[in-house]
Motif scaffolding. Sequence first.
Motif, PDB file in Angstrom:
ATOM      1  N   CYS A 194       0.765  -1.064   0.266  1.00  0.00           N
ATOM      2  CA  CYS A 194       0.319   0.013   0.469  1.00  0.00           C
ATOM      3  C   CYS A 194       0.871   1.578   0.240  1.00  0.00           C
ATOM      4  CB  CYS A 194      -0.792   0.118   1.490  1.00  0.00           C
ATOM      5  SG  CYS A 194      -1.705   1.395   1.131  1.00  0.00           S
ATOM      6  N   GLY A 203      -0.896   4.401   0.299  1.00  0.00           N
ATOM      7  CA  GLY A 203      -1.084   5.837   0.390  1.00  0.00           C
ATOM      8  C   GLY A 203      -2.319   6.666  -0.476  1.00  0.00           C
ATOM      9  N   GLY A 240      -5.109   6.696  -1.935  1.00  0.00           N
ATOM     10  CA  GLY A 240      -5.708   6.770  -1.368  1.00  0.00           C
ATOM     11  C   GLY A 240      -7.703   6.312  -2.077  1.00  0.00           C
ATOM     12  N   ILE A 299      -8.225   6.384   5.225  1.00  0.00           N
ATOM     13  CA  ILE A 299      -6.296   6.223   5.471  1.00  0.00           C
ATOM     14  C   ILE A 299      -5.908   7.681   5.512  1.00  0.00           C
ATOM     15  CG2 ILE A 299      -4.419   6.170   3.740  1.00  0.00           C
ATOM     16  CD1 ILE A 299      -6.470   4.788   1.874  1.00  0.00           C
ATOM     17  N   SER A 352      -2.680   9.842   6.954  1.00  0.00           N
ATOM     18  CA  SER A 352      -1.034   9.694   5.722  1.00  0.00           C
ATOM     19  C   SER A 352      -0.533   9.925   6.585  1.00  0.00           C
ATOM     20  CB  SER A 352      -1.004   9.423   4.436  1.00  0.00           C
ATOM     21  OG  SER A 352      -2.427  10.523   4.354  1.00  0.00           O
ATOM     22  N   ILE A 380       1.909   5.310   4.599  1.00  0.00           N
ATOM     23  CA  ILE A 380       0.388   5.126   5.279  1.00  0.00           C
ATOM     24  C   ILE A 380       0.341   5.282   6.703  1.00  0.00           C
ATOM     25  CG2 ILE A 380      -0.808   4.301   3.367  1.00  0.00           C
ATOM     26  CD1 ILE A 380      -0.431   1.766   4.751  1.00  0.00           C
ATOM     27  N   ASP A 381      -0.303   5.839   7.584  1.00  0.00           N
ATOM     28  CA  ASP A 381       0.623   5.772   8.848  1.00  0.00           C
ATOM     29  C   ASP A 381      -0.946   4.579   9.702  1.00  0.00           C
ATOM     30  OD1 ASP A 381       1.458   6.008  11.254  1.00  0.00           O
ATOM     31  OD2 ASP A 381      -0.491   7.732  12.204  1.00  0.00           O
ATOM     32  N   HIS A 424      -4.535   2.387   7.857  1.00  0.00           N
ATOM     33  CA  HIS A 424      -5.552   2.751   7.147  1.00  0.00           C
ATOM     34  C   HIS A 424      -6.439   1.573   7.736  1.00  0.00           C
ATOM     35  CE1 HIS A 424      -6.699  -0.015   3.364  1.00  0.00           C
ATOM     36  NE2 HIS A 424      -6.618   0.902   2.705  1.00  0.00           N
ATOM     37  N   ASN A 481      -2.744  -2.388   8.293  1.00  0.00           N
ATOM     38  CA  ASN A 481      -1.855  -2.258   8.474  1.00  0.00           C
ATOM     39  C   ASN A 481      -0.958  -2.568   9.665  1.00  0.00           C
ATOM     40  OD1 ASN A 481      -2.169  -0.115   9.320  1.00  0.00           O
ATOM     41  ND2 ASN A 481      -0.266   0.791   8.716  1.00  0.00           N
TER      42      ASN A 481
END
Length: 159
Positions: free
Chosen positions: A69, A71, A73, A86, A88, A101-102, A104, A147
């Motif tokens: 991924c 990120g 979107g 998401i 991010s 991504i922080d 998901h 994630n």
Amino acid sequence: MKVVVDYFKDIFGGIKTLITGMKVTGKYFVSPGEIVTQQYPENRETLQMFDRFKGEVIMPHNDKNEHKCTGCGICEMNCPNGSIEIISKWEIVDEKKKKAIDKHIYHLSMCTFCGLCVKTCPSKALAFGQEFEHSVFDRSQLTKILNKPNSVVTKDLKE
């Protein structure tokens, strides 16, 4: 007279379609062939779902805790009822600012299992899992972070 003829024509047409449907049912009743009915929950240990089964959405990770991924979107934009979110962040990689991504977040309680998120993901980061038992007492347990902690994007993924 025409009304009476049409009346009987409709009756015989209905009987004909009923017999056609009963032939299919009777065929499976007399010679079942492959049995597709699962005896759930008695066979919980041996239960195998079909490959085309659409369970919950998952994000596969490899052995190095890497995912695909980026990120972007697109899955979030294509979700018809907003079950994907998401969050991010910006990271500095090789002296360049990159989006990563922080979290998901996947809200299973809102998902209709339409599959648009899986189909439209350009990096094929999402897939359908085989899990189907989701009964919980607290609805907040149906919100999942896809994630894994400290996971990163695979290095060989081209953006």
